[in-house]
Enzyme design. Structure first.
Site, PDB file in Angstrom:
ATOM      1  N   GLY A 210      76.251   3.387 -63.046  1.00  0.00           N
ATOM      2  CA  GLY A 210      75.307   3.024 -61.976  1.00  0.00           C
ATOM      3  C   GLY A 210      75.830   1.856 -61.177  1.00  0.00           C
ATOM      4  N   ASN A 211      74.981   1.225 -60.414  1.00  0.00           N
ATOM      5  CA  ASN A 211      75.375   0.030 -59.671  1.00  0.00           C
ATOM      6  C   ASN A 211      74.176  -0.892 -59.512  1.00  0.00           C
ATOM      7  OD1 ASN A 211      74.003   0.624 -57.027  1.00  0.00           O
ATOM      8  ND2 ASN A 211      75.313   2.425 -57.199  1.00  0.00           N
ATOM      9  N   HIS A 212      74.409  -2.059 -58.900  1.00  0.00           N
ATOM     10  CA  HIS A 212      73.371  -3.102 -58.859  1.00  0.00           C
ATOM     11  C   HIS A 212      72.395  -2.985 -57.695  1.00  0.00           C
ATOM     12  CE1 HIS A 212      75.064  -5.255 -62.166  1.00  0.00           C
ATOM     13  NE2 HIS A 212      76.251  -5.324 -61.596  1.00  0.00           N
ATOM     14  N   SER A 213      72.404  -1.874 -56.960  1.00  0.00           N
ATOM     15  CA  SER A 213      71.507  -1.787 -55.802  1.00  0.00           C
ATOM     16  C   SER A 213      70.047  -1.909 -56.246  1.00  0.00           C
ATOM     17  CB  SER A 213      71.712  -0.441 -55.100  1.00  0.00           C
ATOM     18  OG  SER A 213      70.686  -0.237 -54.166  1.00  0.00           O
ATOM     19  N   ALA A 277      72.954   3.336 -52.403  1.00  0.00           N
ATOM     20  CA  ALA A 277      74.305   3.085 -52.909  1.00  0.00           C
ATOM     21  C   ALA A 277      74.644   4.260 -53.832  1.00  0.00           C
ATOM     22  CB  ALA A 277      74.344   1.763 -53.663  1.00  0.00           C
TER      23      ALA A 277
END
Ligand code: CTP
Length: 407
Positions: A210-213, A277
């Protein structure tokens, strides 16, 4: 498109001879495809029957807290919480006095007191009652609460006197509402699709890439588009945010789910803002069971996800506005310019990781917006809500004079 179409209206009717005009008003609202829930004060039922108004509005009319047929006490205050707006017509001098002072001795007054929606009041009374300082004081109090007054007409009154105080004609009330609802709503009748948040790409049933969005930028854009009148679908990856009820939210996890959801609505959408994102790669073969740690090294093979922005860009028609985002760490302008043409977007909103206060997780953002026809425009560091306003202003301008952007 009519600004009344699809609106949920709570229509309050008070005891006044002008109540007979409400039958025509309900018919006109029905023609505009608005849905009407009538609430009558007990006195108003002397002037027009609930049966007439329920037949015309195709909804049961509510008068009392207490339903004598079922023996139940019904709390209908939720109606005022969920309506698009409340209209009280005719609004008698007595009801205006009650509302101005917070009295709540009937169902209509109780719904008014708990309403969160805009309230329109169409007064009707004899000319001297209208002129009386008490009535005028109550009206200024009601205006100070944010209520909107639909001015009464001038003419012959039920008393035989001639002057101000006649309920505005049904056609005038409709015109007033149309005008008021479309003000500040340049995107009325337009549809919008916004993507927001991260995507989670499953490695196994318990792990993901995943990512930090946070989704904050996309949610702010969705809210701003909605407040400008657009009908908004928000396709959101996993976030803790909640959009307002007027926005249709489709929750997704993976890039593929996000693509499928966008694909389903794209053709009927005027404005598309891809602020999510989205993972560029996803595990080729996610494990169906939790992966156990065995070997010292562990490799996950990844494959490209569908480029949602790029795919939709190729299908874009001239009257659609397509906006993409770019988060860059180096050669920012050059990369964003390249993205603008590669993805056939109308605008690219560029965030630079080099700007403090911009990007993931923060409440602020600092962007440069690239467009097809104009030089890139740098904006100051602002709250994400204010950035959303800047982006939406460009959308409004583009929708009002679409650029032929498909080469
Ligand atoms: N985007 C998308 N679908 C993807 C990946 C990204 O729709 N699978 C969208 C994002 O929502 C954002 C923009 O594309 O609007 C960001 O593009 P990015 O992934 O940075 O662009 P690429 O040029 O594809 O990637 P890179 O910068 O790594 O070259």
């Amino acid at each position: 498109m009519s600004s009344l179409k699809g609106k949920n209206i709570v229509l309050g009717v008070c005891g006044s001879i002008a109540a007979y005009k409400i039958a025509s008003l309900i018919r006109l609202l029905g023609k505009e495809e608005a849905s009407v829930q009538v609430i009558m004060t007990p006195e108003s039922t002397q002037f027009i029957t609930p049966l007439t108004l329920s037949t015309l509005s195709k909804n049961p009319v509510l008068v009392d807290y207490y339903d004598s047929k079922t023996g139940e006490w019904n709390n209908h205050v939720h109606l005022g919480l969920h309506a698009d707006f409340m209209l009280i017509a005719p609004a008698s001098a007595n009801t205006l006095a009650k509302l101005a002072n917070g009295f709540c001795d009937n169902l209509l007054a109780a719904i008014y007191l708990s309403a969160k929606c805009p309230v329109y009041l169409a007064p009707a009374m004899d000319l001297d009652m209208w002129k009386h300082p008490a009535t005028q004081h109550n009206l200024s109090l009601l205006k100070s609460y944010g209520n909107i007054i639909i001015p009464p007409g001038n003419g012959e009154l039920a008393s035989g006197l001639v002057g101000e105080g006649r309920l505005a004609e049904p056609e005038e009330i409709i015109a007033f509402l149309q005008d008021s609802l479309s003000k500040g709503k340049p995107l009325l009748g337009k549809t919008a699709l916004v993507t927001a948040g991260p995507t989670y790409e499953a490695i196994d049933p318990v792990r993901f890439i995943g990512n930090h969005s946070s989704g904050k930028m996309g949610y702010a854009i969705a809210e701003e588009l909605e407040s400008l009148g657009a009908k908004v679908t928000l396709v959101s990856g996993p976030t803790y945010l909640k959009a307002s009820e007027a926005i249709k939210t489709i929750s997704v996890r993976s890039a593929q789910e996000m693509f499928d959801a966008c694909n389903g609505v794209f053709a009927d959408t005027d404005i598309i803002v891809m602020s999510a994102a989205v993972a560029d790669y996803t595990p080729k073969d996610p494990a169906t069971e939790k992966i156990k740690k065995k070997a010292e090294d562990f490799t996950i093979e990844l494959k490209k996800t569908t480029d949602i922005l790029g795919t939709l860009g190729q299908r874009k028609s001239n009257n659609q506005t397509l906006i993409g985002f770019a988060l860059e760490t180096n050669n920012e302008l050059e990369n964003a310019q390249d993205k603008l043409s590669r993805k056939n977007a109308d605008f690219i909103v560029l965030n630079s990781m080099q700007d403090a206060g911009a990007g993931f997780g923060t409440d602020t953002n600092k962007v440069t917006i690239l467009s097809r026809d104009n030089a890139p425009k740098n904006y100051d560091l602002k709250s994400k809500q204010e950035v959303a306003k800047d982006i939406c202003q460009l959308i409004v301008d583009h929708q009002q004079s679409p650029i032929n952007s498909k080469s």
